[in-house]
Design an enzyme around this catalytic site. Structure first.
Site, PDB file in Angstrom:
ATOM      1  N   GLY A 162       5.452   6.469  33.488  1.00 24.65           N
ATOM      2  CA  GLY A 162       4.854   5.772  34.615  1.00 24.65           C
ATOM      3  C   GLY A 162       5.828   4.831  35.290  1.00 24.65           C
ATOM      4  O   GLY A 162       7.036   5.055  35.336  1.00 24.65           O
ATOM      5  N   GLY A 163       5.295   3.720  35.796  1.00 29.38           N
ATOM      6  CA  GLY A 163       6.119   2.747  36.502  1.00 29.38           C
ATOM      7  C   GLY A 163       7.179   2.109  35.636  1.00 29.38           C
ATOM      8  O   GLY A 163       8.185   1.609  36.144  1.00 29.38           O
ATOM      9  N   GLY A 397      40.064  17.217  52.402  1.00 25.24           N
ATOM     10  CA  GLY A 397      39.265  15.996  52.359  1.00 25.24           C
ATOM     11  C   GLY A 397      39.001  15.504  50.956  1.00 25.24           C
ATOM     12  O   GLY A 397      38.857  14.294  50.730  1.00 25.24           O
ATOM     13  N   ALA A 398      38.953  16.419  49.990  1.00 24.10           N
ATOM     14  CA  ALA A 398      38.723  16.007  48.604  1.00 24.10           C
ATOM     15  C   ALA A 398      39.885  15.163  48.079  1.00 24.10           C
ATOM     16  O   ALA A 398      39.696  14.248  47.277  1.00 24.10           O
ATOM     17  CB  ALA A 398      38.509  17.234  47.716  1.00 24.10           C
TER      18      ALA A 398
END
Length: 497
Positions: A162-163, A397-398
């Site tokens: 749950g939360g 770009g990597a």
């Protein structure tokens, strides 16, 4: 700040209802109770633990008896430790000071006000103690306020649903125990009623699921004892707060130790894989590397080690998995780790062998541009010392994303096997020459697929012999120890979440 989460409990009625604490029906033996009481409350005579309630008329004696029961709090399950046994194992002896021991819940609905529904050490055991002499707080719920201020670690040792799952989700690291710990928003019964899926607790939210599939947890351990002992080891890599420097311990591994095996570790064939962990273990102190998320997004390696006694964060592409390509999961994994190290003054060492971002519609539709930008942002934002070693491929770009000079890297090295280019020779030749030039690939390799073009442009500081890498890094860390870099004032940055 450390949170150990579990859900088992033994009621106060069981503990206080009889005249003898040995009447507990939760399986907690008198000998075990004495051991815990002796460890946590040396000021209370052990023999008084097993006496009845003849001093019940005295508030002080009643408080002592209640405290003794609370020391047991929670009961036990087969193969699992109680809350206080876990604290006993985690913290240094006689160092735990508990807060709010007598707190109970105040719910009156559904018969919860009955004494049989009152629990000793209700819900949580909180306090402070020391791990290897260093101060640590055991459980606090101020996750957001403490984020980036003190390191926060969650250890899931039972069910968490749950939360309640959002507390560990907000902490820096979440560890689990195999077969006994679970994390899920809704349990199997709810899932069955809503989606008609049949799933077990282990499949839905067990340690294997969260360490290998979801990436919610960072590591899983065999049992409670293994988890707590590893947590003690892990704690030594971390500073106590964002105002402290990275921890430094005594080192018996010479900082100038050569590592000759590194001169031949990278295969001559660029398409052949090798294990980046072999490089990491060879370079760090005593070959000790505490890997984070070893089972998730395995195409990138992150974790903690020491260089000449100083704690460092390690990031490296893993050529053995997907050729070391960056994808959505590896970008998020790396970015989260880099930001933690930057928040707590831990220098970053990056080992680069990356052929690019993983292509395909699945990655593009999943938002690889946005997620890849997280890793770029994390490295660019970091102000801690940043040392980068290019071992082989550094394409497109990597290459930029992996702590390059363009992202304010402090020291960037290349091995002789390094290839800093837009893309690999074969792909580049096909695009440029359309297969019309017979010797084009060899020409491309001579011109671009080597570290010299990058060195000429100042993108790498030096081309070094691999065997000297440890010596170079240790020296650079000493030089950069006083690094101070400021950023423009802002409320907070807007990382592409």
């Amino acid at each position: 700040m450390i949170c150990c989460t579990d859900g088992c409990a033994c009621t106060l009625e069981n503990c206080l209802g009889g005249d003898d604490i040995r009447s507990l029906d939760c399986g907690y033996t008198a000998a075990r109770a004495l051991a815990v009481c002796a460890a946590y409350s040396p000021h209370i005579p052990a023999h008084s633990l097993l006496k009845g309630s003849r001093f019940a008329s005295s508030v002080r004696k009643r408080a002592v008896k209640r405290a003794q029961c609370l020391f047991i709090g929670g009961g036990t399950e087969s193969g699992k430790l109680t809350a206080r046994e876990r604290i006993l194992l985690l913290l240094d002896p006689d160092s735990f000071d508990e807060y709010d021991m007598f707190v109970e819940h105040r719910c009156t609905d559904f018969g919860m006000d009955s004494s049989k529904n009152k629990y000793p050490g209700d819900s949580v055991v909180t306090g402070r103690g020391r791990i290897n002499g260093r101060l640590a707080y055991v459980f606090s719920q101020r996750n957001v306020l403490c984020s980036g201020v003190v390191p926060q670690i969650s250890l899931i040792m039972g069910p968490c649903a749950g939360g309640a799952v959002y507390s560990p989700a907000l902490t820096d690291f979440t560890f689990m125990v195999k077969d006994t710990s679970y994390l899920f928003i809704t349990g199997p019964d709810v899932v069955k009623s809503v989606t008609n899926e049949d799933v077990t607790q282990e499949q839905l939210g067990g340690a294997k699921t969260h360490t290998a599939v979801s990436g919610v947890a960072h590591r899983a351990f065999e049992n409670d004892i293994d988890a707590l002992l590893n947590l003690r080891e892990f704690f030594n890599y971390l500073p106590l707060s964002n105002r402290d420097p990275a921890p430094v311990c005594e080192c018996h591994d010479p900082s100038d130790r050569p590592v000759p095996e590194l001169d031949t570790i990278v295969p001559s064939e660029s398409a052949k894989a090798y294990d980046m962990l072999d490089i990491i273990h060879s370079i760090v102190d005593e070959r000790e590397f505490f890997e984070i998320m070893p089972s998730y997004a395995r195409n990138i390696v992150v974790g903690f080690a020491r260089m000449n006694g100083r704690s460092v964060g390690i990031v490296g592409n893993q050529p053995k998995v997907a050729s070391g390509c960056l994808d959505i999961n590896s970008s998020v994994k790396g970015a989260r780790f880099v930001r933690f190290c930057d928040a707590f003054n831990i220098p970053l060492i990056t080992f680069v062998d990356v052929p690019g971002f993983l292509p395909g519609t699945a990655q593009e539709y999943g938002g690889i541009i946005r997620h890849g930008a997280k890793l770029l942002f994390a490295f660019a934002e970091a102000t801690v010392p940043k040392i980068t070693v290019i071992t082989r491929k550094a394409y497109g770009g990597a290459y930029d994303v992996m702590s390059s000079k363009h992202l304010r890297g402090d020291v960037n090295y290349a091995w002789p096997t390094a290839e800093v280019a837009v893309m690999g020779a074969k792909g580049a030749v096909q695009i440029i020459f359309r297969g019309k030039e017979a010797n084009a690939e060899e020409e491309y390799v001579d011109k671009f697929a080597n570290p010299f073009p990058a060195a000429v442009r100042g993108f790498v500081d030096d081309i070094i012999q691999p065997s000297t890498t440890r010596t170079r890094i240790c020296h650079d860390l000493d030089v950069l120890a006083s690094k101070s870099q400021s950023s423009p004032w802002k409320k907070h940055a807007n990382i592409p979440l």
